[in-house]
Design a protein around this motif. Structure first.
Motif, PDB file in Angstrom:
ATOM      1  N   LYS A  58       3.296   4.857   0.235  1.00 18.80           N
ATOM      2  CA  LYS A  58       4.376   4.806  -0.751  1.00 18.80           C
ATOM      3  C   LYS A  58       5.025   3.428  -0.768  1.00 18.80           C
ATOM      4  N   VAL A  59       5.312   2.876   0.411  1.00 15.37           N
ATOM      5  CA  VAL A  59       5.946   1.561   0.498  1.00 15.37           C
ATOM      6  C   VAL A  59       5.040   0.490  -0.095  1.00 15.37           C
ATOM      7  N   ARG A  60       3.737   0.527   0.236  1.00 10.57           N
ATOM      8  CA  ARG A  60       2.812  -0.481  -0.304  1.00 10.57           C
ATOM      9  C   ARG A  60       2.750  -0.414  -1.829  1.00 10.57           C
ATOM     10  N   LEU A  61       2.739   0.784  -2.386  1.00 13.42           N
ATOM     11  CA  LEU A  61       2.700   0.921  -3.847  1.00 13.42           C
ATOM     12  C   LEU A  61       4.012   0.459  -4.482  1.00 13.42           C
TER      13      LEU A  61
ATOM     14  N   GLY B 256      -4.356 -16.276  -0.471  1.00 14.25           N
ATOM     15  CA  GLY B 256      -5.404 -16.257   0.532  1.00 14.25           C
ATOM     16  C   GLY B 256      -6.218 -14.986   0.503  1.00 14.25           C
ATOM     17  N   VAL B 257      -6.519 -14.496   1.735  1.00 10.85           N
ATOM     18  CA  VAL B 257      -7.417 -13.354   1.870  1.00 10.85           C
ATOM     19  C   VAL B 257      -6.827 -12.089   1.266  1.00 10.85           C
ATOM     20  N   ALA B 258      -5.495 -12.018   1.147  1.00 10.68           N
ATOM     21  CA  ALA B 258      -4.858 -10.807   0.637  1.00 10.68           C
ATOM     22  C   ALA B 258      -4.760 -10.778  -0.882  1.00 10.68           C
ATOM     23  N   GLN B 259      -5.168 -11.859  -1.547  1.00  9.33           N
ATOM     24  CA  GLN B 259      -4.957 -11.971  -2.985  1.00  9.33           C
ATOM     25  C   GLN B 259      -5.705 -10.913  -3.785  1.00  9.33           C
ATOM     26  N   GLY B 260      -6.901 -10.546  -3.337  1.00  8.87           N
ATOM     27  CA  GLY B 260      -7.708  -9.607  -4.105  1.00  8.87           C
ATOM     28  C   GLY B 260      -7.438  -8.151  -3.805  1.00  8.87           C
ATOM     29  N   ILE B 261      -6.508  -7.863  -2.880  1.00  6.74           N
ATOM     30  CA  ILE B 261      -6.255  -6.471  -2.498  1.00  6.74           C
ATOM     31  C   ILE B 261      -5.296  -5.823  -3.484  1.00  6.74           C
TER      32      ILE B 261
ATOM     33  N   THR C  31      -4.837   3.895  -1.840  1.00  2.51           N
ATOM     34  CA  THR C  31      -4.073   2.979  -0.996  1.00  2.51           C
ATOM     35  C   THR C  31      -4.402   3.194   0.473  1.00  2.51           C
ATOM     36  N   ILE C  32      -4.426   4.449   0.887  1.00  2.00           N
ATOM     37  CA  ILE C  32      -4.760   4.768   2.280  1.00  2.00           C
ATOM     38  C   ILE C  32      -6.172   4.294   2.606  1.00  2.00           C
ATOM     39  N   SER C  33      -7.124   4.551   1.701  1.00  2.00           N
ATOM     40  CA  SER C  33      -8.506   4.129   1.911  1.00  2.00           C
ATOM     41  C   SER C  33      -8.616   2.612   2.003  1.00  2.00           C
ATOM     42  N   THR C  34      -7.923   1.903   1.106  1.00  2.00           N
ATOM     43  CA  THR C  34      -7.955   0.438   1.108  1.00  2.00           C
ATOM     44  C   THR C  34      -7.366  -0.120   2.396  1.00  2.00           C
ATOM     45  N   MET C  35      -6.281   0.460   2.857  1.00  2.00           N
ATOM     46  CA  MET C  35      -5.653  -0.006   4.089  1.00  2.00           C
ATOM     47  C   MET C  35      -6.569   0.204   5.294  1.00  2.00           C
ATOM     48  N   VAL C  36      -7.224   1.363   5.349  1.00  2.00           N
ATOM     49  CA  VAL C  36      -8.134   1.634   6.472  1.00  2.00           C
ATOM     50  C   VAL C  36      -9.301   0.653   6.460  1.00  2.00           C
ATOM     51  N   GLN C  37      -9.832   0.379   5.268  1.00  2.00           N
ATOM     52  CA  GLN C  37     -10.995  -0.512   5.155  1.00  2.00           C
ATOM     53  C   GLN C  37     -10.634  -1.957   5.470  1.00  2.00           C
ATOM     54  N   THR C  38      -9.461  -2.404   5.038  1.00  2.00           N
ATOM     55  CA  THR C  38      -9.100  -3.817   5.184  1.00  2.00           C
ATOM     56  C   THR C  38      -8.306  -4.112   6.458  1.00  2.00           C
ATOM     57  N   GLU C  39      -7.548  -3.135   6.950  1.00  2.00           N
ATOM     58  CA  GLU C  39      -6.660  -3.397   8.085  1.00  2.00           C
ATOM     59  C   GLU C  39      -6.907  -2.489   9.279  1.00  2.00           C
ATOM     60  N   GLY C  40      -7.682  -1.428   9.079  1.00  2.00           N
ATOM     61  CA  GLY C  40      -7.921  -0.484  10.163  1.00  2.00           C
ATOM     62  C   GLY C  40      -6.950   0.688  10.116  1.00  2.00           C
ATOM     63  N   PRO C  41      -7.286   1.815  10.742  1.00  2.00           N
ATOM     64  CA  PRO C  41      -6.454   3.024  10.682  1.00  2.00           C
ATOM     65  C   PRO C  41      -5.050   2.836  11.250  1.00  2.00           C
ATOM     66  N   ARG C  42      -4.906   1.940  12.232  1.00  2.00           N
ATOM     67  CA  ARG C  42      -3.598   1.757  12.859  1.00  2.00           C
ATOM     68  C   ARG C  42      -2.557   1.242  11.872  1.00  2.00           C
TER      69      ARG C  42
ATOM     70  N   PRO D 171      10.462   0.038 -17.085  1.00  2.00           N
ATOM     71  CA  PRO D 171      11.059   1.207 -16.427  1.00  2.00           C
ATOM     72  C   PRO D 171      10.102   1.982 -15.534  1.00  2.00           C
ATOM     73  N   THR D 172       8.791   1.885 -15.800  1.00  2.00           N
ATOM     74  CA  THR D 172       7.842   2.627 -14.957  1.00  2.00           C
ATOM     75  C   THR D 172       7.824   2.111 -13.523  1.00  2.00           C
ATOM     76  N   ALA D 173       8.324   0.890 -13.298  1.00  2.96           N
ATOM     77  CA  ALA D 173       8.358   0.330 -11.939  1.00  2.96           C
ATOM     78  C   ALA D 173       9.218   1.178 -11.011  1.00  2.96           C
ATOM     79  N   PHE D 174      10.211   1.868 -11.575  1.00  2.00           N
ATOM     80  CA  PHE D 174      11.115   2.676 -10.755  1.00  2.00           C
ATOM     81  C   PHE D 174      10.436   3.942 -10.226  1.00  2.00           C
ATOM     82  N   TYR D 175       9.274   4.256 -10.769  1.00  2.00           N
ATOM     83  CA  TYR D 175       8.541   5.427 -10.276  1.00  2.00           C
ATOM     84  C   TYR D 175       7.216   5.030  -9.640  1.00  2.00           C
ATOM     85  N   LYS D 176       7.122   3.771  -9.197  1.00  2.00           N
ATOM     86  CA  LYS D 176       5.949   3.370  -8.434  1.00  2.00           C
ATOM     87  C   LYS D 176       5.913   4.151  -7.130  1.00  2.00           C
ATOM     88  N   GLY D 177       4.737   4.609  -6.779  1.00  2.00           N
ATOM     89  CA  GLY D 177       4.615   5.376  -5.540  1.00  2.00           C
ATOM     90  C   GLY D 177       5.143   6.788  -5.647  1.00  2.00           C
TER      91      GLY D 177
END
Length: 309
Positions: free
Chosen positions: A38-41, A51-56, A64-75, A266-272
């Motif tokens: 939720k916070v990342r979204l 840098g390396v984070a530009q394409g994420i 989001t959960i899948s992307t985080m696990v693939q790029t940063e690991g489950p932790r 206004p849709t930004a207020f309902y991100k995540g």
């Protein structure tokens, strides 16, 4: 309080406060990855990354959960967990554990308070809790927002180091950054969550749709989670953005909200929103069920100790 039968003896204040904090920690352990997603979204699109984070890019809660696990690991899904548990012990203990006491104070001990009294009690304990637990929330959000990637500098390496660094760089105001939007958000969340849970549960029992047991608690908690998410999401997004922002990016929480509106619409207020709902719904279910069971277990232990003494 919710979940008690009329014939039950109300548990003492200490039991309610301790069981509320413990139940909230259990709920956080189960639902923390959803909160991190939720916070990342919510912060996506706030700043251009380099840098390396530009394409994420994050798309949806499970994406989001899948992307985080693939790029940063489950932790990475549990970034900020220590601060989150600290927050719940300080925060939920007050906002949930003191709800009955404050409600009774406003009604001067009378039974069956009206909706207005319940809302007032929920807003009061929610605001009290934020005033005390705000630094833990700031650290939690900043940990959840930072990426664990090679080539991307980490703002903080440990919970206590984060508290010290924020204090040295931003002062006490940094630790209590975003207190006003957080008080607004959590007053809304607390009164909506507790009052809607109370009212849904009472309606179910009054119409004899279910008995006062686990399925009833589940439905009531899930319904309360949806209602709370709809009402609190806009304030929650502004709170997250403002607390995570570096000094000088926004002059105030209102400026943060205005910047979001003008630059992202206004849709930004309902991100995540989806992870917020999944998190609040599941969090409410785990928390309220754990809360009721912990209270009963503590009451049984207390009675057993009184018998043996």
């Amino acid at each position: 309080m919710v979940g008690l039968k009329p014939s039950d003896v109300p548990p003492p204040l200490g039991v309610k406060v301790l069981s509320a904090g413990a139940a909230a920690c259990i709920a956080d352990l189960v639902t923390f990855p959803l909160d991190t997603a939720k916070v990342r979204l919510q912060i996506q699109g706030e700043n251009a990354v380099t840098g390396v984070a530009q394409g994420i890019r994050y798309r949806g809660v499970f994406g989001t959960i899948s992307t985080m696990v693939q790029t940063e690991g489950p932790r990475a899904l549990y970034n900020g967990l220590v601060a989150g548990l600290q927050r719940q012990m300080a925060f939920a203990s007050i906002r949930i554990g003191l709800y009955d006491t404050v409600k009774s104070f406003y009604t001067r001990g009378k039974d069956n308070p009206n909706v207005g009294i319940r809302i007032l009690a929920g807003c009061t304990t929610g605001a009290m809790a934020v005033s005390i637990a705000q630094p833990t929330d700031v650290v939690k959000v900043r940990f959840q927002a930072q990426m664990n990637l090679q080539g991307v500098a980490r703002r903080y390496n440990g919970t206590m180091q984060a508290y010290r660094q924020i204090f040295h760089q931003e002062g006490l105001r940094g630790l209590w950054k975003g207190t006003l939007p957080n008080i607004t958000r959590n007053a809304l969340v607390n009164c909506t969550e507790l009052v809607s849970y109370d009212l849904i549960k009472e309606a179910i029992l009054r119409h004899r749709l279910m008995s006062d047991n686990l399925p009833c608690h589940f439905v009531s908690a899930f319904g309360a989670g949806f209602i709370t998410t709809v009402i609190a999401s806009p304030v929650d997004v502004v709170k997250t953005r403002y607390m995570n922002s570096p000094p000088g990016q926004y002059s105030s929480a209102i400026n943060c909200a205005w910047t979001m509106l003008t630059k992202e619409g206004p849709t930004a207020f309902y991100k995540g929103f989806v992870p917020s709902f999944l998190r609040l719904g599941s969090w409410n279910v785990v928390m309220f069920v754990s809360f009721e069971q912990l209270k009963r277990a503590m009451m049984i232990s207390r009675k057993n100790m009184e018998v043996t003494m």
